[in-house]
Structures are given as C-alpha cells and as structure tokens.
Design a protein around this motif. Structure first.
Motif, PDB file in Angstrom:
ATOM      1  N   ASP A 142      19.627  47.471  16.964  1.00  0.00           N
ATOM      2  CA  ASP A 142      18.297  48.087  16.923  1.00  0.00           C
ATOM      3  C   ASP A 142      18.075  49.040  18.097  1.00  0.00           C
ATOM      4  N   LYS A 143      18.753  48.788  19.197  1.00  0.00           N
ATOM      5  CA  LYS A 143      18.581  49.622  20.392  1.00  0.00           C
ATOM      6  C   LYS A 143      19.436  50.890  20.365  1.00  0.00           C
ATOM      7  N   LEU A 144      20.416  50.941  19.477  1.00  0.00           N
ATOM      8  CA  LEU A 144      21.285  52.117  19.414  1.00  0.00           C
ATOM      9  C   LEU A 144      20.574  53.282  18.747  1.00  0.00           C
ATOM     10  N   ASP A 145      20.774  54.470  19.311  1.00  0.00           N
ATOM     11  CA  ASP A 145      20.239  55.689  18.718  1.00  0.00           C
ATOM     12  C   ASP A 145      21.120  56.862  19.134  1.00  0.00           C
ATOM     13  N   SER A 146      20.694  58.060  18.852  1.00  0.00           N
ATOM     14  CA  SER A 146      21.490  59.249  19.148  1.00  0.00           C
ATOM     15  C   SER A 146      21.690  59.494  20.636  1.00  0.00           C
ATOM     16  N   GLU A 147      20.927  58.796  21.464  1.00  0.00           N
ATOM     17  CA  GLU A 147      21.071  58.920  22.911  1.00  0.00           C
ATOM     18  C   GLU A 147      21.981  57.850  23.500  1.00  0.00           C
ATOM     19  N   SER A 148      22.438  56.934  22.678  1.00  0.00           N
ATOM     20  CA  SER A 148      23.287  55.838  23.169  1.00  0.00           C
ATOM     21  C   SER A 148      24.634  56.364  23.647  1.00  0.00           C
TER      22      SER A 148
ATOM     23  N   THR B  47      21.914  56.363  10.876  1.00  0.00           N
ATOM     24  CA  THR B  47      20.649  56.826  11.455  1.00  0.00           C
ATOM     25  C   THR B  47      20.875  57.650  12.724  1.00  0.00           C
ATOM     26  N   ILE B  48      22.103  57.685  13.190  1.00  0.00           N
ATOM     27  CA  ILE B  48      22.447  58.414  14.420  1.00  0.00           C
ATOM     28  C   ILE B  48      22.844  59.835  14.047  1.00  0.00           C
ATOM     29  N   SER B  49      22.551  60.776  14.903  1.00  0.00           N
ATOM     30  CA  SER B  49      22.843  62.175  14.594  1.00  0.00           C
ATOM     31  C   SER B  49      24.309  62.372  14.213  1.00  0.00           C
TER      32      SER B  49
ATOM     33  N   TYR C 296      28.768  56.245  24.508  1.00  0.00           N
ATOM     34  CA  TYR C 296      29.972  55.842  23.773  1.00  0.00           C
ATOM     35  C   TYR C 296      30.258  54.347  23.964  1.00  0.00           C
ATOM     36  N   PRO C 297      30.236  53.816  25.202  1.00  0.00           N
ATOM     37  CA  PRO C 297      30.505  52.377  25.367  1.00  0.00           C
ATOM     38  C   PRO C 297      29.525  51.477  24.605  1.00  0.00           C
ATOM     39  N   ASP C 298      28.264  51.890  24.511  1.00  0.00           N
ATOM     40  CA  ASP C 298      27.281  51.100  23.765  1.00  0.00           C
ATOM     41  C   ASP C 298      27.634  51.060  22.283  1.00  0.00           C
ATOM     42  N   MET C 299      27.984  52.200  21.725  1.00  0.00           N
ATOM     43  CA  MET C 299      28.364  52.247  20.312  1.00  0.00           C
ATOM     44  C   MET C 299      29.707  51.561  20.096  1.00  0.00           C
ATOM     45  N   LEU C 300      30.593  51.720  21.053  1.00  0.00           N
ATOM     46  CA  LEU C 300      31.911  51.094  20.969  1.00  0.00           C
ATOM     47  C   LEU C 300      31.792  49.581  20.871  1.00  0.00           C
ATOM     48  N   PHE C 301      30.920  48.996  21.678  1.00  0.00           N
ATOM     49  CA  PHE C 301      30.727  47.548  21.643  1.00  0.00           C
ATOM     50  C   PHE C 301      30.363  47.088  20.234  1.00  0.00           C
ATOM     51  N   ALA C 302      29.413  47.764  19.616  1.00  0.00           N
ATOM     52  CA  ALA C 302      28.955  47.371  18.278  1.00  0.00           C
ATOM     53  C   ALA C 302      30.085  47.494  17.254  1.00  0.00           C
TER      54      ALA C 302
END
Length: 100
Positions: free
Chosen positions: A9-15, A49-51, A17-23
């Motif tokens: 829920d906290k991930l967005d287009s401003e997240s 939902t991310i750009s 790479y490491p944050d997205m990588l974890f998921a």
C-alpha cells in the motif's frame, strides 16, 4: 500477509528501487518455495498503479543480470508487464538484445 499488503500500500511511483525490489523478491521467493502466486498477484496489481516509466526502469534493472536470473524472476517480470504491450516489447528487446 497483512504486513505484506500494508507494505504494498505504501509503494507508489516515488518509491525507490530497493523498496520495490523487496516486494517483488518476497513474491518470487514464495512462488519458488511454496508455489503460491497469491503474493505475485498482489505485486502485479500494485505495479499496475505505478507509472510506466518507473515500472519500466525497475524491470530493466531487475533483469540487468538476465543470464543469472531465475525462471521465477523472469516469470514475475512477465506477469508485471503482460498488460503493457510497449513495456513487454522493451523487456523482450532488452533481454534478447543483450543476449545477442
């Protein structure tokens, strides 16, 4: 599962790479060990939902070492971009362009 969903829920287009990588890595791990695609489905839904630019950049970096990428990593990337023909085309060109 609740923690994972709240993390997504906290991930967005401003997240980052490491944050997205974890998921994505958590979903890939569960897919490879317990053969459950539920978490991958959640990641795919969130990544939609991310750009496109951010998603494209993530996939390119995630598969930068394609020769050493597992089947599960590649499957996850295909699932993430399958609804985006242009992004899918870029992944294929990047992947096979590097190999050739």
């Amino acid at each position: 599962e609740e923690y994972f969903v709240s993390y997504l829920d906290k991930l967005d287009s401003e997240s980052s790479y490491p944050d997205m990588l974890f998921a994505v890595e958590e979903a890939v791990y569960l897919m490879s060990t317990v053969k459950k695609r539920d978490f991958l489905a959640l990641v795919v839904k969130k990544m939609c939902t991310i750009s496109v630019t951010k998603r494209d950049s993530f996939i390119k970096e995630y598969l930068s070492d394609f020769d050493n990428s597992s089947k599960y990593k590649i499957d996850a990337c295909v699932a993430i971009v399958k609804s985006d023909v242009l992004c899918s085309d870029r992944v294929v060109n990047f992947t096979f362009g590097k190999a050739g």
